[in-house]
Write a protein that holds these residues in place. Structure first.
Motif, short mmCIF file in Angstrom:
data_model
loop_
_atom_site.label_atom_id
_atom_site.label_comp_id
_atom_site.label_asym_id
_atom_site.label_seq_id
_atom_site.Cartn_x
_atom_site.Cartn_y
_atom_site.Cartn_z
N TRP A 1 0.90 -1.12 0.06
CA TRP A 1 -0.18 0.03 0.17
C TRP A 1 0.85 1.10 0.12
N ALA A 2 0.31 2.49 -0.23
CA ALA A 2 1.22 3.49 -0.30
C ALA A 2 0.18 4.86 0.12
N GLU A 3 0.79 5.84 0.74
CA GLU A 3 -0.08 6.88 0.96
C GLU A 3 0.61 8.25 0.33
N ILE A 4 -0.12 9.02 -0.24
CA ILE A 4 0.38 10.07 -1.27
C ILE A 4 -0.40 11.32 -0.81
N GLN A 5 0.32 12.37 -0.80
CA GLN A 5 0.05 13.82 -0.27
C GLN A 5 -0.43 14.33 -1.95
N LEU A 6 -1.67 14.80 -1.76
CA LEU A 6 -2.19 15.45 -3.02
C LEU A 6 -1.98 16.92 -2.76
N MET A 7 -2.33 17.66 -4.04
CA MET A 7 -2.18 19.08 -3.81
C MET A 7 -3.64 19.79 -4.20
N PRO A 8 -4.03 20.77 -3.76
CA PRO A 8 -5.37 21.38 -3.84
C PRO A 8 -5.44 21.96 -5.49
N VAL A 9 -6.57 21.96 -5.63
CA VAL A 9 -6.94 22.54 -7.04
C VAL A 9 -8.53 23.23 -6.83
N GLN A 10 -8.79 24.02 -7.71
CA GLN A 10 -9.93 24.84 -7.59
C GLN A 10 -11.28 24.04 -8.33
N ASN A 11 -10.58 23.59 -9.42
CA ASN A 11 -11.62 22.74 -10.41
C ASN A 11 -10.89 21.80 -11.28
N PRO A 12 -11.45 21.05 -12.23
CA PRO A 12 -10.56 20.03 -13.07
C PRO A 12 -10.13 20.90 -14.36
N TRP A 13 -10.11 22.29 -14.61
CA TRP A 13 -9.56 22.76 -15.60
C TRP A 13 -8.22 23.33 -15.34
N MET A 14 -7.53 23.38 -16.54
CA MET A 14 -6.09 23.99 -16.69
C MET A 14 -6.16 25.29 -17.70
N TRP A 15 -5.41 26.23 -17.04
CA TRP A 15 -5.21 27.36 -18.17
C TRP A 15 -4.05 27.37 -18.84
N VAL A 16 -3.90 27.24 -20.12
CA VAL A 16 -2.85 26.61 -20.93
C VAL A 16 -2.44 27.72 -21.94
N GLN A 17 -1.18 28.03 -21.99
CA GLN A 17 -0.64 28.96 -23.26
C GLN A 17 0.24 28.03 -23.95
N SER A 18 0.11 28.49 -25.50
CA SER A 18 1.05 27.60 -26.44
C SER A 18 1.79 28.74 -27.17
N GLN A 19 3.01 28.30 -27.42
CA GLN A 19 3.73 29.49 -28.28
C GLN A 19 4.84 28.54 -29.19
N ARG A 20 4.67 29.16 -30.27
CA ARG A 20 5.54 28.41 -31.37
C ARG A 20 7.22 29.00 -31.28
N PHE A 21 8.12 27.96 -31.38
CA PHE A 21 9.66 28.56 -31.41
C PHE A 21 10.18 27.99 -32.82
N SER A 22 11.11 28.85 -33.33
CA SER A 22 11.36 28.29 -34.79
C SER A 22 12.79 27.60 -34.73
N ASN A 23 13.36 27.51 -33.70
CA ASN A 23 14.49 26.53 -33.38
C ASN A 23 14.93 26.61 -31.83
N LEU A 24 15.91 25.72 -31.73
CA LEU A 24 16.27 25.33 -30.42
C LEU A 24 16.84 26.50 -29.73
N ASP A 25 17.40 27.35 -30.38
CA ASP A 25 17.80 28.73 -29.57
C ASP A 25 16.70 29.38 -29.07
N GLU A 26 15.69 29.57 -29.66
CA GLU A 26 14.38 30.29 -29.26
C GLU A 26 13.77 29.40 -27.97
N PHE A 27 13.84 28.27 -28.14
CA PHE A 27 13.21 27.21 -27.19
C PHE A 27 14.01 27.61 -25.78
N TRP A 28 15.46 27.79 -25.67
CA TRP A 28 15.96 28.00 -24.39
C TRP A 28 15.56 29.29 -23.83
N VAL A 29 15.59 30.29 -24.73
CA VAL A 29 14.93 31.51 -24.18
C VAL A 29 13.67 31.56 -23.77
#
Ligand code: FAD
Length: 433
Positions: A170-198
Motif C-alpha cells: 500500500w502507499a500513502e500519497i500527499q495530494l495538491m489542492p485545485v479549484q476545479n478540473p480545468w487548466m489554463w494553458v498557453q501555447s507558443q511556437r518557437f522556430s529553433n532550439l535557440d528560441e526554445f532555451w530563451v
C-alpha cells in the motif's frame, strides 16, 4: 503460457509464471518460480516490468482505496490503483496528484517504482517527493513500513527502485489542492532550439507546468522548432465549459508500422503549423496531461515489431550542445518520432537511489523498431549522452548497455544491497550481469 507486455511491445518475452494478486495479505504459492517481479499496468517501455526467468506478480487486482482524507488531501491505497482512479476519487473534492506522468493508466506502485515525473518537475520534483509512506513486503515474509523519516534507507531504495526491493502493498500519497478540473494553458511556437532555451527559461519562472513538443526532423536553421505548452491549474470561476468525453481505439495490429518517413514528416509539419494560443485558454485536465490516453492502444500503430522509446537527461552545463547534437544525429538518420518531447528538470534532488529525474534537460522520442538500423542510431545517441555525463530512463529502455546504466546511476551498487534476493527483472539482469 500467459504473457505480459510492456507498452512498446518489446522485448517479447514470456515469464515462467504469471500470478494475479487480489489480496494484499496473501501468501504466494510455494510452487511459484522465483525470481518474482511486480507488474503494474505495463505502461513502461522496455523490460523493467518483465522477467523471463521467474514469475510476474500482477498487481492490478490490488485496487482498493484504504483511506482518503478530503481535508488534508491524503490518500492511502493499494498499489494496483491507477492514477486515473485516484483522480476520479479526489478531483471532485478539490485535490489533484502533485506529480503525474503523461498517462493516467500507470498504477501507484509503478509510479513509485519508476519515480515518475511530470511537466512540473521544475516546481515540485517527482512522484517520490509526494509519497508519505508505503509498506514493502519482502520474500522472507517480513514487512517494512517506510517513510522519509522511518526506514529512510528502504524508502530511498524503493522510490525509483524498479520493483527490485520487494512488493509495495500500500502507499500513502500527499495530494495538491485545485479549484476545479480545468487548466489554463498557453501555447507558443518557437522556430529553433535557440528560441526554445530563451522561451523555456522565462516560462519556467512563471508557470508550474512546462513542456515542449519538437519537430525532430527539421534541420538547419529550423533545427528543434516546436511548440511550448505552459500551464497552471485554473482559478476558481463560474461558467466553466462542458467536459467532452469519448475515447478512440486503434482496432487492430497492422502487420507493419504505420509510422514511416512520409507519415512522420507530414505529422510533424502539421503539428508545428497548428494554431497556437499565446494568450492562453481553458483545457480540461485530461487532454492536457494525458493526450495519448484518448486513443486506446495507440501503441499498435507501430505494428507487431513494436517501437523503442529513448529518453535521456543531460546535465545543465552540456544541455544545449548535446541536445543539438542529438537532434542532428536523428535528422541525419531520417528516423524520427511523432512526439519528441523536450523539458528541463528542476534542481530538487530526487529521493531515490536510482531515480531518473535530476537537474538538466530531458528529451524523449519514439522510434519504430526497424531492427539493426534503429539500434545503430540509438547507439550513436548513447555516445552523445555518455560524453555529456547524462543518463537514460530505465522505465523507457529495452536495450541500453550495462556500462551506460552504471555510469548514469553511480549509486547502483549501494542500491544492490536492498534488492530482495528473490526479486529480479530482465532489465536488471541485462544491465548488471
Ligand atoms: C503514454 C505514456 C506516457 C508516459 N509519460 C511519462 C512521463 O511523462 N513521465 C514518466 O516518468 N513516465 C512516463 N511514462 C512511463 C510510465 O509512467 C511508467 O513507466 C510507470 O512506471 C508505469 O506504471 P505501471 O503501473 O504501468 O507499471 P509497470 O510498467 O507495470 O511497472 C513499472 C515498474 O514498477 C514496478 N512495480 C509495479 N508495481 C509494483 C509494486 N506494487 N511494488 C513494487 N514494484 C512495483 C515493476 O516491477 C516495474 O519495475 C509514460 C508511459 C506512457 C504509456
Amino acid at each position: 503460457m500467459s504473457t505480459a507486455q510492456s507498452w512498446n511491445r518489446l522485448p517479447r518475452v514470456s515469464p515462467k509464471a504469471v500470478h494475479t494478486l487480489t489480496n494484499r495479505q496473501e501468501t504466494l504459492p510455494d510452487t511459484l518460480p522465483t525470481p518474482y517481479l511486480a507488474h503494474g499496468n505495463g505502461r513502461s517501455y522496455g523490460d523493467v516490468c518483465l522477467t523471463e526467468t521467474g514469475s510476474l506478480l500482477m498487481t492490478r487486482g490490488l485496487d482498493r482505496f484504504i483511506d482518503f482524507d478530503p481535508v488534508q488531501g491524503i490518500v492511502r491505497c493499494e498499489p494496483g490503483v491507477t492514477l486515473g482512479e485516484v483522480l476520479a476519487l479526489v478531483v471532485p473534492h478539490g485535490w489533484f496528484l502533485a506529480s503525474t506522468p503523461g498517462t493516467k493508466c500507470a498504477t501507484v506502485g509503478g509510479s513509485i517504482a519508476n519515480d515518475v515525473h511530470g511537466k512540473n518537475h521544475h516546481d515540485v520534483g517527482s512522484f517520490g517527493h509526494h509519497v508519505r509512506a508505503f509498506e514493502l513486503w519482502r520474500s522472507d515474509g517480513s514487512v517494512i513500513e517506510c517513510r522519509p523519516g522511518q526506514n529512510g534507507d528502504w524508502f530511498r531504495a524503493t522510490i525509483g527502485g524498479l520493483g527490485l526491493t520487494g512488493l509495495i502493498r500500500w502507499a500513502e500519497i500527499q495530494l495538491m489542492p485545485v479549484q476545479n478540473p480545468w487548466m489554463w494553458v498557453q501555447s507558443q511556437r518557437f522556430s529553433n532550439l535557440d528560441e526554445f532555451w530563451v522561451l523555456n527559461r522565462e516560462a519556467e519562472t512563471n508557470w508550474p507546468y512546462t513542456v515542449a513538443w519538437i519537430d525532430c526532423l527539421a534541420k538547419g536553421k529550423a533545427r528543434g522548432r516546436g511548440i511550448l505548452l505552459s500551464g497552471q491549474h485554473a482559478a476558481a470561476q463560474t461558467n466553466l465549459p462542458a467536459v467532452k468525453t469519448g475515447e478512440k481505439r486503434v482496432p487492430f495490429d497492422p502487420p507493419f508500422s504505420l509510422v514511416n518517413g512520409l507519415s512522420l514528416r507530414a505529422f510533424n509539419t502539421l503539428y508545428y503549423r497548428q494554431p497556437v494560443k499565446p494568450q492562453g485558454g481553458l483545457t480540461h485536465y485530461a487532454p492536457y496531461f494525458y493526450p495519448l490516453d484518448a486513443i486506446q492502444d495507440w501503441n499498435r500503430i507501430y505494428g507487431r515489431k513494436g517501437f523503442y522509446q529513448y529518453q535521456c537527461v543531460i546535465p545543465p552545463e552540456d544541455a544545449e550542445e548535446a541536445t543539438a547534437a542529438l537532434l542532428d544525429t536523428i535528422a541525419k538518420h531520417g528516423e524520427g518520432s511523432f512526439l519528441a518531447v523536450l523539458k528541463t528538470f528542476g534542481s530538487k534532488p530526487s529521493l531515490g537511489m536510482l531515480s531518473f529525474p535530476r537537474p538538466g534537460t530531458t528529451l524523449a522520442l519514439d522510434f519504430p523498431n526497424r531492427g539493426d538500423k534503429t539500434l545503430r542510431l540509438l547507439s550513436e545517441l548513447d555516445v552523445i549522452v555518455k560524453e555529456a555525463g547524462g543518463a537514460l530512463y530505465p522505465g523507457k529502455d529495452a536495450r541500453m548497455s550495462g556500462e551506460l546504466f552504471q555510469s548514469g546511476y553511480p549509486e547502483w551498487q549501494t542500491f544492490s544491497e536492498y534488492i530482495d534476493p528473490n526479486f529480479s527483472s530482465r532489465f536488471w539482469q541485462r544491465v548488471t550481469q
